[in-house]
Design an enzyme around this catalytic site. Structure first.
Site, PDB file in Angstrom:
ATOM      1  CG  MET A   1      -1.971   1.101   1.169  1.00 11.76           C
ATOM      2  SD  MET A   1      -2.690   1.430   2.776  1.00 11.76           S
ATOM      3  CE  MET A   1      -1.387   2.418   3.512  1.00 11.76           C
ATOM      4  CB  CYS A   2       1.749   3.668  -1.978  1.00 12.68           C
ATOM      5  SG  CYS A   2       2.817   2.282  -2.350  1.00 12.68           S
ATOM      6  N   GLY A   3       0.855   5.902  -0.170  1.00 10.21           N
ATOM      7  CA  GLY A   3       0.206   7.190  -0.292  1.00 10.21           C
ATOM      8  C   GLY A   3       0.684   7.786  -1.599  1.00 10.21           C
ATOM      9  CG  HIS A  52       4.733   9.459   0.658  1.00 15.27           C
ATOM     10  ND1 HIS A  52       5.771  10.215   1.151  1.00 15.27           N
ATOM     11  CD2 HIS A  52       4.067  10.259  -0.214  1.00 15.27           C
ATOM     12  CE1 HIS A  52       5.714  11.429   0.619  1.00 15.27           C
ATOM     13  NE2 HIS A  52       4.693  11.479  -0.212  1.00 15.27           N
ATOM     14  CG  ASN A  76      -2.860   2.910  -2.469  1.00 13.82           C
ATOM     15  OD1 ASN A  76      -2.377   2.047  -1.746  1.00 13.82           O
ATOM     16  ND2 ASN A  76      -3.916   3.633  -2.113  1.00 13.82           N
TER      17      ASN A  76
END
Length: 614
Positions: A1-3, A52, A76
């Site tokens: 997962m990411c921002g 991120h 994401n």
């Protein structure tokens, strides 16, 4: 997962992005942060990409990913099927490679249509100067958009920030009605942003009319959305809802107050047809849970087993039907030596005035020990955190311990005071819930945030000690009620309009779950550097449930605790669960008692003033 974050600027004006947004994005992806700027000279535009990363599988892959030809991907998501991803591979790299090989819109749509699992993405296709973006069919990952007309800048981001003041927010959730493409050459020449829509479709049945309506309600001011000229679509990953209505309706007498019991389920399971349907649901759900508990970070440096305390998987746990089934199925697929964290949140019960007055009288007449002992017994033995979900949670824990006494079940009691709630809401949660703004969003957003943080106590040998969950993956039961008629409004609709009305209600539930629940929960849970996973919304589970006629999933002529989510209750019985199989539905905001902390005169749909920043 990411921002993930993308700022498209079509003017020479320098645009500084909100530092609060940057901080929120970093919390979503604590393992690696990186920015990348690309642009075109003719036409003139600039795209700032920021990613991120929360490392979840394969080798740690920096984002944004830029390939040799200049294409850029922000990803994401998690791939649980459709596209092969080996154990040592990272899904971001796999998706990037596949998209890089695409030379036409239809090829990109073909890749996206094969994916199974939650995703949100932004993709810069250098050849042709295109910017693609969107969310998966069910909207299980957050993606927001905003257009600033003053500086001609479009922003796409996983999470935003609530700005103070009475002016309405410019942020909206990107509708999960399809994916979108911006022709950057056209945008630069026109000075205005137009999105081409590529909607989801079920085979030959397109969803264009509903897509149009959904998208038009969310398009940022100053932007335009149009259907793509060739009429290309994505193939929906789930089958359409079965809208069959039985030819002969047997009107059974309804006993809404009848006490439900496990024997009711045993009688229903005596039918081979019902037993086979239940087994198939268990098989689909079990596989959905397996994919989500075994797709964990690939340990390169640390091959040692997980310690006695540290779990890789946690469950938002009330002891109710949905979370009990997730726990029982996770127990099948997680190695026996690894613990499972059960996250149980409670908001401190307020002491009524009468009880406070009684306590004062006890102090005043403390020279009467016999009277004092009798009147004060309850306050000495009960805790202000013994809310309904805490009580059912402990009962559920006992059932799971009976089911597998060798497993270490970390029942994490997460206690929240009014003071901590108010402070954290203003500092963090109001930004994460945004752009949603109702009393219900506030209640559930706050409850899920504190639960996902996982900081509380566990009890061992009658002793409590502080404990914080280490799990990066959090399973949540969302999606069960929406598909299996679990809410009281489903029973009301059935009573008023029969099966036809119930089917319409269920169709609406599934279509609006991306905008009502999933984006918000992804933002709230992701704020802890953890990933929300939704087994009940696995594509195969949704397809199976969609394929069944509604009366096989729920029988609302039966009493509460049996009729709603009937098929899931039968699954619980087959899995060996006990009283939890017939617990009536209790909403999280009531079970955790967060709804009792604030203004009791509010309606769930009211705009929540507590979410406004000061």
């Amino acid at each position: 997962m990411c921002g993930i974050f993308c700022l498209l600027s079509v003017s020479p004006t320098q645009f500084e992005w909100d530092k609060t947004v940057h901080e929120h994005l970093k919390r979503r992806g604590p393992n690696l942060s990186q920015d990348l700027t690309v642009g075109g000279t003719n036409p003139c535009y600039q795209c700032l990409f920021s990613a991120h990363v929360l490392h979840m599988r394969g080798l740690l892959t920096p984002q944004p990913v830029q390939d040799k030809t200049g294409n850029v991907l922000l990803w994401n998501g998690e791939i649980f099927g459709g596209l092969p991803v080996m154990t040592e591979e990272n899904d971001t790299a796999v998706v990037s490679q596949r998209l890089s090989s695409c030379s036409s819109p239809s090829e990109i749509l073909s890749v996206l249509s094969t994916l199974r699992g939650p995703w949100g993405f932004v993709y810069y296709q250098k050849a042709g100067d295109y910017l693609w973006f969107g969310r998966d069919f069910l909207g299980r990952r957050s993606l927001l958009w905003k257009f600033d007309a003053e500086v001609s800048a479009l922003t796409l981001t996983s999470v935003a920030a609530h700005s103070s003041g009475p002016a309405p927010s410019a942020w909206h959730e990107v509708p999960a009605a399809g994916v979108y493409r911006i022709d950057l050459k056209v945008v630069t020449e026109a000075g205005a942003v137009t999105f081409e829509i590529y909607p989801w479709a079920h085979g030959g049945n397109d969803l264009v009319s509903s897509c149009n309506q959904t998208i038009l309600e969310s398009v940022p001011n100053g932007c335009t959305a149009v259907m793509n000229q060739p009429g290309l679509t994505l193939t929906a990953p789930v089958c359409p809802l079965n809208r069959a209505i039985p030819k002969s309706l047997h009107k059974e007498e309804i006993h809404p107050n009848t006490h439900s019991c496990v024997k009711d389920l045993e009688q229903l399971l005596a039918s081979k047809e019902k037993s086979d349907e239940t087994k198939r649901l268990i098989d689909f759900l079990s596989e959905a849970v397996r994919r989500r508990v075994q797709s964990l970070p690939f340990r390169v440096q640390d091959n040692s087993p997980v310690s006695n305390d540290h779990a890789s998987i946690a469950i938002l746990f009330s002891g109710g039907l949905d979370s009990m089934i997730l726990a029982a199925l996770a127990d099948r697929h997680i190695p026996a030596h690894q613990p499972i964290d059960l996250l149980n949140v409670a908001f401190k019960l307020q002491v009524p005035k009468k009880q406070k007055e009684s306590a004062k009288k006890l102090v005043k007449h403390k020279n009467k020990p016999q009277e004092s002992k009798t009147d004060g017994a309850d306050s000495q033995t009960s805790s202000p955190f013994d809310v309904p979900d805490r009580v059912t949670g402990r009962a559920g824990l006992k059932e799971l311990q009976d089911l597998n006494p060798d497993r270490r079940w970390n029942f994490v009691e997460i206690n929240v005071t009014k003071e901590e709630l108010q402070e954290t809401r203003q500092e963090r949660i109001c930004h994460l819930v945004h752009p949603l703004d109702t009393v219900l969003d506030d209640s559930i957003g706050c409850a899920v945030w504190f639960a996902a943080r996982g900081a509380g106590f566990i009890t061992e040998d009658s002793d409590q000690r502080p404990f914080t969950s280490s799990a990066k993956v959090i399973l949540t039961g969302i999606g069960a009620d929406e598909q299996l008629a679990g809410y009281s409004r489903h029973r009301v609709r059935f009573m008023m309009s029969g099966y036809e009305g119930l089917i319409q209600e269920l169709a609406m539930e599934l279509s609006r779950i991306p905008s009502r629940n999933l984006g918000r929960d992804d933002r709230v849970i992701g704020d802890h550097g953890k990933e929300a996973r939704f087994p009940y919304l696995d594509e195969d589970v949704v397809s199976y449930l969609n394929s069944l006629p509604v009366w096989e999933k729920a029988d609302l002529s039966l009493p509460r605790g049996v009729g709603e989510k009937l098929l899931l209750r039968l699954a619980a019985k087959q899995l060996g669960l006990g009283q939890s199989a017939v617990l009536p539905k209790r909403a999280m905001q009531f079970g955790s008692r967060i709804a009792k902390m604030e203004d009791n005169r509010e309606k769930a749909s009211d705009k929540c003033t507590r979410l406004l920043t000061e």
